[in-house]
Each structure stands twice: as C-alpha cells, then as structure tokens.
Design a protein around this motif. Sequence first.
Motif: not given
Length: 338
Positions: A138-158
């Motif tokens: 439900g967010n209202l977002v205007v004028n994204t200035l980089a490369k994406r609305f959502l940057a997904i970096e699905g890191r994994c971890f041990k």
Amino acid sequence: KDLHGIQINRVVRYFWYLNNRSFHLQGDSIQCSNSNEFDFNRDERPHFIYVGGNELYENYENAYDTKGCYHVVFSENYVHDFTNSVKTANNTAITTAQDAEGFVGDAYGWFLNNRIENVGDPFAYKATTDDGFSFILGNLVVNTLAKRFLAIEGRCFKQQPSEISTCGDGVFVAMNTVDCNGNTGAVTATRSGGGAAELSQAEKDQEMTFIGNVFYNCTDAENTRGESSHGWESINSNFILKYNHNVDYRSFGDPLRLSRWNDEEIGNLTNIDPNFVNPNSTLSGDYTLGFGSSARRLVPNEPIVYGLFQELYGIDIRRDINGKAWRVDSRLNAGAVQ
C-alpha cells in the motif's frame, strides 16, 4: 562515521518511534540491531518494533535499515530525498529484511502505506534467514532516482561452514503505486545463484509475489535487453515469481513486456493507461484511478497476508494510503488509492 539517529539493540522490545523528524545524519535515521552482533540468539534480538508517522530525509545512509530485528511495522511514514553519489549503496531509503547477522526466525517486516519520493531505491530486500519475510503493502512512491523500486538481493547465509545455507523466504509486494518518472526499472534482482548446489536451491526457494501494483512510467530495467521493467532476466529465474493483477504502463518509448521468467502470471494489464487523475511525479499528485480506468476492480480481494497481520497483532490493516477502508466486495482497485 556511521552515526545513527536511533539504534535499537539487544533485548529491546515493544519499541515505538512515532511522529518524529529525523534528517541530515551521517548514518541511518533508524538502524534496527547491529552488524557487529553475531550471537544469533533470537530472544535477544529486538522485536515488536513500531515506526509510524515520521518524516525521514537526507541522511548519508538510510531512513531505516534492518540488521536483525523482527516483527517490525514501518507504517505511514514520509520518506524523501535519499540519494548518494559518493556512497552509491546508500541510495536505498528502506532496507526491509535481515542482513547476514539476522539469523532470528519468524523475521516478519511490514512496510505499510508509506509516502516516498525522490529516493534512489525506495526498498531493498536482503533477507538471509529462514522464515525471513518482507511485506511491502500500500505504499505510494514517486520519482525513483536509481535503478529500481525494489532492489532484491536474496543473500544466503551459513552460521558455520558445516551448516546448510539458509535464505529468506521472500517478499510479498501488493497494492503499491509507483511512478518512476521515466527512471529505470521497477524491480532489479542481483543474485544469480551460488556455487554450491544447496546454496543455489535455497535461493530458488524464495518466493517473490506481486499483486495489485501499478508501475507507471518505468523504463527498461538493467540487463533486460528491452524485455521488461522488471529485472528478472538477469538472474536465471532463480526465484519463485508470481506476478498477478498488476498494471505496467509508460507513456513513451517501446511497449513494455512482462518478464519471461514469471512462474505465475494472471490478469495483468500491460501498456494500458491506468488513467490517474493527476500523476505529476510528486506526492502532491492525485493517483486516484479516473472514472472508467481498466485498473478499477482489477484485483481479487485476497486477504491472505492481511489476515496474517490481524492474526499476529490483532489489527485490520485493510485500508488504502488515505486511510479509506477497502471495499467489502470481491475486487479492489489496483494501487495504493482505493
């Protein structure tokens, strides 16, 4: 200097941060937990954190950065003007999930009905832990200035070299309105699998679900070869991708196409103007869907995650960006404004 406005740490719980103004800091407005804590004791991680009604802007780093908190509700904040040409990683306004130290379990983060403008990346998903799930609703977002609305970096971890890798469970993105203002990409995913088979499989098990969003004037994402405004093409389809009842439209350039990597794709509108009343790429614009818009009543009323919120916290959050309760019939308008 990494000097934050607030750092919520250790056994803190039931922490509310309401109606404040936080700006011009050398670190984050709010950093939730700490990168230097490696005890992984779930009970000693901050949880039940409520950040609401604040104005957060113009820091050297982020507005909000999760480093291991869980049961976080980040709601109805005004976040603006986060860009950084010196330290480009900190173009991100809101980091939604756990970094490598966040091995806590049931790591729900809820990002609800925020107003966001003039930032590099409004949201970044970086979950590493089993049961780590982010909800961007439900967010209202205007004028994204980089490369994406959502940057997904699905890191994994041990936690130990002998252990099997754990990854976050994923992200659920619903009922958002995003006006990219001609800037790049609605979504970009930067992970493409690890070397070990179990690591790669753990990444693939993450669920990325998009329902009822409107992406407006977003150009081709990076590395998509002109295919779509969503950057799945560059990651070898490593995630479970569900993309249903969304609107993708831009008023210039080549026609948009949906990503060929979507695993589930139902009821989307592509290259059809949602007919906003006054989309002027600022929060003063009117992003109500105009009369006759094809995006009206586009979205089945699926209260799955909203029901989870009510089950966990006892509150019904089915309201739009202006506080208007959802219709009780079977379909909703796409986007943040009902």
